[in-house]
Design a protein around this motif. Structure first.
Motif, short mmCIF file in Angstrom:
data_model
loop_
_atom_site.label_atom_id
_atom_site.label_comp_id
_atom_site.label_asym_id
_atom_site.label_seq_id
_atom_site.Cartn_x
_atom_site.Cartn_y
_atom_site.Cartn_z
N SER A 176 0.85 -1.19 0.00
CA SER A 176 0.00 0.00 0.00
C SER A 176 0.89 1.25 0.00
CB SER A 176 -0.90 0.01 1.24
OG SER A 176 -0.12 0.26 2.40
N GLU A 177 0.30 2.39 -0.29
CA GLU A 177 1.06 3.65 -0.26
C GLU A 177 1.66 3.89 1.13
OE1 GLU A 177 1.97 5.70 -2.78
OE2 GLU A 177 1.10 4.12 -4.02
N GLU A 178 0.89 3.59 2.20
CA GLU A 178 1.40 3.75 3.56
C GLU A 178 2.59 2.82 3.81
OE1 GLU A 178 1.82 5.19 7.43
OE2 GLU A 178 0.74 6.01 5.72
N ASP A 179 2.49 1.57 3.35
CA ASP A 179 3.61 0.63 3.51
C ASP A 179 4.85 1.12 2.77
OD1 ASP A 179 2.00 -1.04 5.04
OD2 ASP A 179 1.54 -2.39 3.37
N LEU A 180 4.67 1.64 1.56
CA LEU A 180 5.82 2.13 0.80
C LEU A 180 6.53 3.27 1.53
CD1 LEU A 180 4.45 2.05 -2.85
CD2 LEU A 180 6.34 0.69 -1.92
N LYS A 181 5.78 4.09 2.26
CA LYS A 181 6.39 5.18 3.02
C LYS A 181 7.13 4.69 4.24
CE LYS A 181 2.71 8.41 1.82
NZ LYS A 181 1.52 9.09 2.34
N ARG A 182 6.70 3.57 4.82
CA ARG A 182 7.21 3.15 6.13
C ARG A 182 8.00 1.83 6.12
NH1 ARG A 182 3.04 3.10 10.62
NH2 ARG A 182 4.99 3.15 11.78
N ILE A 183 8.07 1.15 5.01
CA ILE A 183 8.58 -0.22 4.95
C ILE A 183 10.01 -0.38 5.50
CG2 ILE A 183 9.52 -0.14 2.59
CD1 ILE A 183 7.34 -2.98 3.59
N PHE A 184 10.81 0.67 5.47
CA PHE A 184 12.19 0.57 5.96
C PHE A 184 12.36 1.08 7.40
CE2 PHE A 184 12.62 0.67 1.32
CZ PHE A 184 13.34 -0.50 1.12
N GLU A 185 11.28 1.43 8.07
CA GLU A 185 11.36 1.86 9.47
C GLU A 185 11.60 0.65 10.37
OE1 GLU A 185 7.80 3.91 10.65
OE2 GLU A 185 7.98 5.38 9.03
N ARG A 186 12.37 0.88 11.45
CA ARG A 186 12.59 -0.19 12.42
C ARG A 186 11.27 -0.60 13.06
NH1 ARG A 186 16.66 1.72 16.60
NH2 ARG A 186 15.76 3.71 16.02
N PHE A 187 11.07 -1.89 13.18
CA PHE A 187 9.92 -2.51 13.83
C PHE A 187 8.60 -2.33 13.09
CE2 PHE A 187 12.91 -1.47 17.32
CZ PHE A 187 13.29 -2.78 17.62
N TYR A 188 8.64 -1.80 11.87
CA TYR A 188 7.39 -1.65 11.11
C TYR A 188 7.01 -2.99 10.50
CZ TYR A 188 3.83 -0.29 7.84
OH TYR A 188 2.64 -0.19 7.17
N ARG A 189 5.78 -3.38 10.72
CA ARG A 189 5.20 -4.57 10.09
C ARG A 189 3.90 -4.15 9.44
NH1 ARG A 189 6.11 -9.78 11.27
NH2 ARG A 189 3.89 -10.05 11.59
N ALA A 190 3.74 -4.46 8.18
CA ALA A 190 2.52 -4.08 7.45
C ALA A 190 1.32 -4.75 8.10
CB ALA A 190 2.64 -4.49 6.00
N PRO A 191 0.21 -4.04 8.18
CA PRO A 191 -1.01 -4.66 8.72
C PRO A 191 -1.36 -5.92 7.93
CG PRO A 191 -1.31 -2.30 8.41
CD PRO A 191 0.00 -2.65 7.79
N GLY A 192 -1.72 -6.98 8.65
CA GLY A 192 -2.07 -8.24 8.02
C GLY A 192 -0.88 -9.10 7.66
N SER A 193 0.33 -8.72 8.09
CA SER A 193 1.52 -9.53 7.81
C SER A 193 1.39 -10.88 8.51
CB SER A 193 2.78 -8.85 8.33
OG SER A 193 3.04 -7.67 7.64
N PRO A 201 2.34 -14.06 10.82
CA PRO A 201 3.08 -14.08 12.10
C PRO A 201 4.56 -14.37 11.90
CG PRO A 201 1.19 -15.60 12.14
CD PRO A 201 1.31 -15.06 10.74
N GLY A 202 5.36 -13.89 12.82
CA GLY A 202 6.80 -14.11 12.78
C GLY A 202 7.53 -12.83 12.41
N GLY A 203 8.73 -12.71 12.87
CA GLY A 203 9.53 -11.53 12.59
C GLY A 203 9.15 -10.37 13.48
N VAL A 204 10.06 -9.41 13.57
CA VAL A 204 9.82 -8.24 14.42
C VAL A 204 9.90 -6.94 13.64
CG1 VAL A 204 10.54 -9.35 16.58
CG2 VAL A 204 12.23 -8.17 15.17
#
Length: 84
Positions: free
Chosen positions: A16-33, A35-38
């Protein structure tokens, strides 16, 4: 300076556009990802690429659904004798 380019493509639903803006932030996980990972993998990737003078980008694929991650590695000649 020249760069070697590596692209990694998937065939998922894309970002999503929001994910593209935030995907490289620490601890960001896209909604609906799943389970697993931090949420550290892509932020670590960006930090490593930038530490070595490169870059990483994310976008949605143009031809079909999915995401595309592009890594730019600075290319330079190895010092003489390194691979001898």
């Amino acid at each position: 300076q020249s760069y070697a380019e590596l692209s990694v493509l998937d065939e998922g639903k894309g970002l999503s556009e929001e994910d593209l803006k935030r995907i490289f932030e620490r601890f960001y996980r896209a909604p609906g990802s799943p389970p697993g990972g931090v949420g550290l993998g892509l932020s670590i990737t960006r930090a490593l690429m930038e530490a070595h003078g490169g870059a990483v980008f994310a976008d949605n694929r143009k031809e079909r659904s999915g995401a595309e991650f592009t890594l730019l590695f600075p290319s330079q000649s190895l010092p003489k004798g390194v691979l001898d």
